[in-house]
Structures are given as C-alpha cells and as structure tokens.
Design a protein around this motif. Structure first.
Motif, PDB file in Angstrom:
ATOM      1  N   ARG A  96      21.233 -11.201 -34.100  1.00  0.00           N
ATOM      2  CA  ARG A  96      21.449 -12.085 -33.267  1.00  0.00           C
ATOM      3  C   ARG A  96      22.341 -11.456 -32.134  1.00  0.00           C
ATOM      4  O   ARG A  96      22.378 -12.046 -30.677  1.00  0.00           O
ATOM      5  CB  ARG A  96      21.635 -13.691 -33.999  1.00  0.00           C
ATOM      6  CG  ARG A  96      21.285 -14.466 -34.560  1.00  0.00           C
ATOM      7  CD  ARG A  96      21.489 -15.844 -34.851  1.00  0.00           C
ATOM      8  NE  ARG A  96      20.025 -16.184 -36.209  1.00  0.00           N
ATOM      9  CZ  ARG A  96      20.343 -16.997 -37.167  1.00  0.00           C
ATOM     10  NH1 ARG A  96      22.081 -17.286 -37.234  1.00  0.00           N
ATOM     11  NH2 ARG A  96      19.679 -17.952 -37.270  1.00  0.00           N
ATOM     12  N   ASP A  97      23.094 -10.112 -32.262  1.00  0.00           N
ATOM     13  CA  ASP A  97      23.883 -10.751 -31.506  1.00  0.00           C
ATOM     14  C   ASP A  97      23.880  -8.956 -30.321  1.00  0.00           C
ATOM     15  O   ASP A  97      24.328  -8.057 -30.074  1.00  0.00           O
ATOM     16  CB  ASP A  97      25.390  -9.567 -32.269  1.00  0.00           C
ATOM     17  CG  ASP A  97      24.914  -8.630 -33.245  1.00  0.00           C
ATOM     18  OD1 ASP A  97      24.047  -8.163 -33.410  1.00  0.00           O
ATOM     19  OD2 ASP A  97      26.091  -8.636 -34.111  1.00  0.00           O
ATOM     20  N   GLY A  98      22.332  -9.209 -30.824  1.00  0.00           N
ATOM     21  CA  GLY A  98      21.632  -7.523 -30.088  1.00  0.00           C
ATOM     22  C   GLY A  98      21.480  -6.539 -30.783  1.00  0.00           C
ATOM     23  O   GLY A  98      20.802  -5.368 -29.235  1.00  0.00           O
TER      24      GLY A  98
ATOM     25  N   GLU B  90      12.268 -13.132 -46.603  1.00  0.00           N
ATOM     26  CA  GLU B  90      13.594 -13.799 -47.066  1.00  0.00           C
ATOM     27  C   GLU B  90      14.602 -12.830 -46.947  1.00  0.00           C
ATOM     28  O   GLU B  90      15.383 -13.574 -46.306  1.00  0.00           O
ATOM     29  CB  GLU B  90      12.909 -14.431 -48.058  1.00  0.00           C
ATOM     30  CG  GLU B  90      11.998 -15.143 -47.831  1.00  0.00           C
ATOM     31  CD  GLU B  90      11.030 -15.377 -48.760  1.00  0.00           C
ATOM     32  OE1 GLU B  90      11.742 -15.529 -50.659  1.00  0.00           O
ATOM     33  OE2 GLU B  90      10.183 -16.773 -49.290  1.00  0.00           O
ATOM     34  N   GLN B  91      14.866 -11.750 -47.639  1.00  0.00           N
ATOM     35  CA  GLN B  91      16.266 -11.433 -47.634  1.00  0.00           C
ATOM     36  C   GLN B  91      16.290 -11.055 -46.589  1.00  0.00           C
ATOM     37  O   GLN B  91      17.583 -11.263 -46.340  1.00  0.00           O
ATOM     38  CB  GLN B  91      15.681 -10.131 -48.604  1.00  0.00           C
ATOM     39  CG  GLN B  91      16.918  -9.536 -49.001  1.00  0.00           C
ATOM     40  CD  GLN B  91      16.634  -8.358 -50.233  1.00  0.00           C
ATOM     41  OE1 GLN B  91      15.632  -8.117 -50.787  1.00  0.00           O
ATOM     42  NE2 GLN B  91      17.919  -7.326 -50.240  1.00  0.00           N
ATOM     43  N   VAL B  92      14.864 -10.150 -45.806  1.00  0.00           N
ATOM     44  CA  VAL B  92      15.962  -9.824 -44.231  1.00  0.00           C
ATOM     45  C   VAL B  92      17.010 -11.078 -42.822  1.00  0.00           C
ATOM     46  O   VAL B  92      17.764 -10.611 -42.800  1.00  0.00           O
ATOM     47  CB  VAL B  92      14.859  -9.279 -43.820  1.00  0.00           C
ATOM     48  CG1 VAL B  92      15.474  -8.901 -41.945  1.00  0.00           C
ATOM     49  CG2 VAL B  92      14.472  -7.747 -43.929  1.00  0.00           C
ATOM     50  N   ASP B  93      16.315 -11.937 -43.403  1.00  0.00           N
ATOM     51  CA  ASP B  93      16.423 -13.404 -42.817  1.00  0.00           C
ATOM     52  C   ASP B  93      18.144 -13.680 -42.622  1.00  0.00           C
ATOM     53  O   ASP B  93      18.706 -13.953 -42.167  1.00  0.00           O
ATOM     54  CB  ASP B  93      15.879 -14.709 -43.254  1.00  0.00           C
ATOM     55  CG  ASP B  93      14.349 -13.852 -42.013  1.00  0.00           C
ATOM     56  OD1 ASP B  93      13.733 -13.194 -41.292  1.00  0.00           O
ATOM     57  OD2 ASP B  93      13.945 -14.495 -42.824  1.00  0.00           O
TER      58      ASP B  93
ATOM     59  N   PRO C 108      20.048 -12.293 -39.358  1.00  0.00           N
ATOM     60  CA  PRO C 108      19.302 -12.713 -38.738  1.00  0.00           C
ATOM     61  C   PRO C 108      19.319 -12.838 -37.604  1.00  0.00           C
ATOM     62  O   PRO C 108      19.814 -12.019 -37.063  1.00  0.00           O
ATOM     63  CB  PRO C 108      20.386 -14.542 -38.877  1.00  0.00           C
ATOM     64  CG  PRO C 108      21.810 -14.011 -39.793  1.00  0.00           C
ATOM     65  CD  PRO C 108      21.561 -12.019 -40.284  1.00  0.00           C
ATOM     66  N   GLY C 109      17.942 -13.017 -37.309  1.00  0.00           N
ATOM     67  CA  GLY C 109      17.279 -12.242 -35.708  1.00  0.00           C
ATOM     68  C   GLY C 109      15.961 -12.727 -35.544  1.00  0.00           C
ATOM     69  O   GLY C 109      15.285 -13.423 -36.320  1.00  0.00           O
TER      70      GLY C 109
END
Length: 96
Positions: free
Chosen positions: A73-75, A42-45, A49-50
């Motif tokens: 999300r940015d790879g 949850e903390q990582v999310d 995000p990804g």
C-alpha cells in the motif's frame, strides 16, 4: 521462416504445458506435499497488505518455494519467498 514456425509451435504448445503444471501442482496439494496458494496469500495479505502482482511455484535447490510479487500500500514492490510445504517465510526482497 524457421524461426517464425518455431515460435508459433511454442505458442500453440504453451497452454498444454501450463495445464500439465497445474495438474502437477493440484496433485501435490491433494497429497499434502505443498500448501495451497490461497493459504500462502492469506498470510501475505496479513503481513504485507497490498496488491498481488504475480505468484509462482518454483523449485529452488530441491525445495518447492512460492515466489510472490507484491505491491504494498505504501508503493514498495516486494518479492516474497515461502516454503510451499509448511508456509514458512524464507526471504523478503525489496525491488527498487
């Protein structure tokens, strides 16, 4: 031939060893020694995000540490380290 037999024996025994690890981790969570992986994720999310690539519980210098591999999300591919006992983020490494 002995090498093949050893590999087959290892593959047959692997699920049993993995089950022992799961039981040991479950007991540690129930005893309050470590946080559940879900709480760390949850903390990582929130922070990164990804997509989750891999999550492991390791022993680093006598300390239980969650090692999370994350594709942002940015790879970017990140390796994130969290103290399993209190959820403190210990280190972030970017894999290139």
């Amino acid at each position: 031939m002995k090498a093949i037999a050893a590999v087959l024996l290892f593959l047959v025994c692997l699920p049993a060893w993995a089950g022992d690890d799961h039981d040991r981790i479950r007991r540690a969570v129930q005893a309050g020694e470590i946080l559940p992986l879900e709480r760390i994720l949850e903390q990582v999310d929130r922070d990164y995000p990804g997509e989750l690539i891999e999550a492991e519980l390791e022993d680093k210098h006598g300390r239980r540490v969650y090692e999370i591999k994350r594709l942002t999300r940015d790879g970017r591919l990140l390796k994130l380290y969290y103290d399993a006992a209190d959820g403190t983020r210990l280190k972030v490494k970017e894999k290139r």
